[in-house]
Design a protein around this motif. Structure first.
Motif, PDB file in Angstrom:
ATOM      1  N   ILE A 159       0.810  -1.221   0.000  1.00 30.71           N
ATOM      2  CA  ILE A 159       0.000   0.000   0.000  1.00 30.71           C
ATOM      3  C   ILE A 159       0.845   1.274   0.000  1.00 30.71           C
ATOM      4  O   ILE A 159       0.408   2.338  -0.457  1.00 30.71           O
ATOM      5  CB  ILE A 159      -0.985   0.002   1.211  1.00 30.71           C
ATOM      6  N   MET A 160       2.109   1.176   0.480  1.00 28.19           N
ATOM      7  CA  MET A 160       2.943   2.382   0.493  1.00 28.19           C
ATOM      8  C   MET A 160       3.275   2.843  -0.927  1.00 28.19           C
ATOM      9  O   MET A 160       3.642   4.006  -1.129  1.00 28.19           O
ATOM     10  CB  MET A 160       4.238   2.152   1.290  1.00 28.19           C
ATOM     11  N   GLY A 161       3.128   1.957  -1.918  1.00 31.38           N
ATOM     12  CA  GLY A 161       3.376   2.359  -3.312  1.00 31.38           C
ATOM     13  C   GLY A 161       2.400   3.444  -3.750  1.00 31.38           C
ATOM     14  O   GLY A 161       2.805   4.573  -4.078  1.00 31.38           O
ATOM     15  N   PRO A 162       1.078   3.157  -3.728  1.00 23.79           N
ATOM     16  CA  PRO A 162       0.109   4.203  -4.056  1.00 23.79           C
ATOM     17  C   PRO A 162       0.212   5.433  -3.151  1.00 23.79           C
ATOM     18  O   PRO A 162      -0.008   6.561  -3.603  1.00 23.79           O
ATOM     19  CB  PRO A 162      -1.248   3.500  -3.858  1.00 23.79           C
ATOM     20  N   VAL A 163       0.562   5.220  -1.894  1.00 22.52           N
ATOM     21  CA  VAL A 163       0.692   6.362  -0.970  1.00 22.52           C
ATOM     22  C   VAL A 163       1.844   7.274  -1.424  1.00 22.52           C
ATOM     23  O   VAL A 163       1.692   8.499  -1.502  1.00 22.52           O
ATOM     24  CB  VAL A 163       0.914   5.854   0.480  1.00 22.52           C
ATOM     25  N   LYS A 164       2.986   6.691  -1.742  1.00 24.40           N
ATOM     26  CA  LYS A 164       4.128   7.514  -2.165  1.00 24.40           C
ATOM     27  C   LYS A 164       3.865   8.153  -3.541  1.00 24.40           C
ATOM     28  O   LYS A 164       4.337   9.273  -3.804  1.00 24.40           O
ATOM     29  CB  LYS A 164       5.416   6.689  -2.187  1.00 24.40           C
ATOM     30  N   ALA A 165       3.113   7.454  -4.405  1.00 23.15           N
ATOM     31  CA  ALA A 165       2.771   8.056  -5.705  1.00 23.15           C
ATOM     32  C   ALA A 165       1.969   9.334  -5.475  1.00 23.15           C
ATOM     33  O   ALA A 165       2.196  10.365  -6.125  1.00 23.15           O
ATOM     34  CB  ALA A 165       1.973   7.065  -6.552  1.00 23.15           C
ATOM     35  N   SER A 166       1.042   9.277  -4.520  1.00 20.74           N
ATOM     36  CA  SER A 166       0.232  10.448  -4.209  1.00 20.74           C
ATOM     37  C   SER A 166       1.091  11.553  -3.593  1.00 20.74           C
ATOM     38  O   SER A 166       0.913  12.741  -3.894  1.00 20.74           O
ATOM     39  CB  SER A 166      -0.892  10.038  -3.247  1.00 20.74           C
ATOM     40  N   LEU A 167       2.029  11.158  -2.748  1.00 21.90           N
ATOM     41  CA  LEU A 167       2.925  12.153  -2.131  1.00 21.90           C
ATOM     42  C   LEU A 167       3.734  12.860  -3.223  1.00 21.90           C
ATOM     43  O   LEU A 167       3.894  14.088  -3.208  1.00 21.90           O
ATOM     44  CB  LEU A 167       3.857  11.448  -1.140  1.00 21.90           C
ATOM     45  N   GLU A 168       4.227  12.092  -4.189  1.00 23.89           N
ATOM     46  CA  GLU A 168       5.044  12.689  -5.254  1.00 23.89           C
ATOM     47  C   GLU A 168       4.206  13.625  -6.134  1.00 23.89           C
ATOM     48  O   GLU A 168       4.674  14.687  -6.550  1.00 23.89           O
ATOM     49  CB  GLU A 168       5.723  11.589  -6.075  1.00 23.89           C
ATOM     50  N   ALA A 169       2.970  13.249  -6.406  1.00 25.26           N
ATOM     51  CA  ALA A 169       2.088  14.133  -7.180  1.00 25.26           C
ATOM     52  C   ALA A 169       1.791  15.405  -6.380  1.00 25.26           C
ATOM     53  O   ALA A 169       1.725  16.506  -6.938  1.00 25.26           O
ATOM     54  CB  ALA A 169       0.792  13.412  -7.545  1.00 25.26           C
ATOM     55  N   SER A 170       1.649  15.252  -5.067  1.00 25.07           N
ATOM     56  CA  SER A 170       1.393  16.431  -4.225  1.00 25.07           C
ATOM     57  C   SER A 170       2.576  17.383  -4.272  1.00 25.07           C
ATOM     58  O   SER A 170       2.394  18.614  -4.273  1.00 25.07           O
ATOM     59  CB  SER A 170       1.127  16.011  -2.771  1.00 25.07           C
ATOM     60  N   VAL A 171       3.781  16.838  -4.324  1.00 25.07           N
ATOM     61  CA  VAL A 171       4.988  17.685  -4.426  1.00 25.07           C
ATOM     62  C   VAL A 171       4.897  18.548  -5.682  1.00 25.07           C
ATOM     63  O   VAL A 171       5.152  19.760  -5.648  1.00 25.07           O
ATOM     64  CB  VAL A 171       6.274  16.813  -4.443  1.00 25.07           C
TER      65      VAL A 171
END
Ligand code: 0WD
Length: 261
Positions: free
Chosen positions: A164-176
């Motif tokens: 699940i940390m994969g989709p979470v980090k993808a969202s974090l990177e898009a937020s950046v």
């Protein structure tokens, strides 16, 4: 006295907030040491009373003038930290967000089985907390500033056991990217650091983390793992004026693993 090497004080006069020191192995601690070595003053938070006994001695080591509790789940705690910063410093030059969380069953299970509650909790603590930190920092960054978060390559491509940390980090990177676009006109830079695997408490929750370390050491172009001091040096550079046109980036620091992994 934290300085082990001669330094040139690239962060002299700068004031920053670091969230995510759990102990001396934390990536955030590597960043705090490097930033302090360059002359920055650093506000430090700890998760709760249990964590305080590990974090406070570290905060003392870097002479932190502000040391406060912050569990991003607890209403009002983040606001209290920023209020204190405003009162004491009246400004802020950088923030580092270095926290993540997912429930064990989601961390160890398939993404397809992740519960709605578990998904929302992981996203809230690992991603939305960064957005909240950015919102509170914006008015204090009157002369521009830098916001950093920590991500992992598993947000860009499938990595076994990252789940699940994969989709979470993808969202974090898009937020950046979106924060960088929105805050850029105020000369506020937003970047993520993407380190290779490092054995920390958070990492120990990821299944077969030893195998990930071995693979990185064997396959990274440089055939070496990175450590928290490597990440700290990169973070200290990114928050300095030397990086003053670097924004919206995902900065890998992984001995080159992302080009072969
Ligand atoms: O290989 C690694 N260790 C990598 C970590 C590679 C690439 C990225 N990262 C990321 C992590 O995903 C995380 O976002 O770096 C960040 C920092 O992680 P870390 O330094 O590896 O781990 P750790 O030292 O455990 O610090 C993370 C801390 C928590 O520690 P524990 O051990 O209690 O889970 O995040 C904090 C907590 O101190 N944390 C929170 N802080 C405030 N509110 C919360 C919360 N609700 N939940 C966790």
């Amino acid at each position: 006295m934290v300085c082990e090497i001669a330094h040139c004080g690239t962060l002299k006069g700068k004031k920053g907030l670091i969230v995510g020191i759990a102990n001396e192995n934390s990536i955030a601690w590597g960043c705090a040491k490097a930033m302090r070595n360059e002359g920055a003053e650093i506000a430090v938070t700890y998760l709760n009373e249990k964590a305080e006994k590990y974090v406070r001695p570290l905060a003392d080591e870097i002479e932190s003038p502000i040391v406060m509790p912050l569990n991003v789940n607890n209403d009002g705690e983040m606001e209290a930290v920023y209020d204190e910063i405003k009162k004491k410093w009246g400004k802020l030059d950088f923030i580092l967000h270095s926290i993540a969380f997912a429930r064990m069953e989601d961390l160890h299970g398939r993404v397809v089985d992740c519960s709605k509650d578990g998904f929302c909790e992981a996203m809230d603590i690992s991603v939305h907390s960064f957005i909240r930190m950015a919102k509170l920092a914006e008015p204090l960054m009157t002369e521009g500033g830098c916001m950093l978060t920590t991500t992992y390559y598993g947000g860009q491509q499938y990595i076994e056991n990252y789940n699940i940390m994969g989709p979470v980090k993808a969202s974090l990177e898009a937020s950046v990217a979106y924060l960088a676009a929105e805050l850029g006109p105020k000369k506020i830079r937003v970047n993520a650091i993407s380190p290779g695997p490092i054995m920390t408490r958070a990492a120990s929750g990821i299944g077969k983390f030893d195998a990930l370390l071995q693979k990185a050491a064997a396959q990274a172009p440089m055939r070496e793992l990175v450590d928290i001091n490597d990440v700290g040096n990169m973070a200290a550079f990114l928050v300095s004026d030397r990086a003053n046109h670097i924004s919206g980036n995902i900065e890998f620091i992984d001995s080159g693993y992302h080009i072969v992994g």
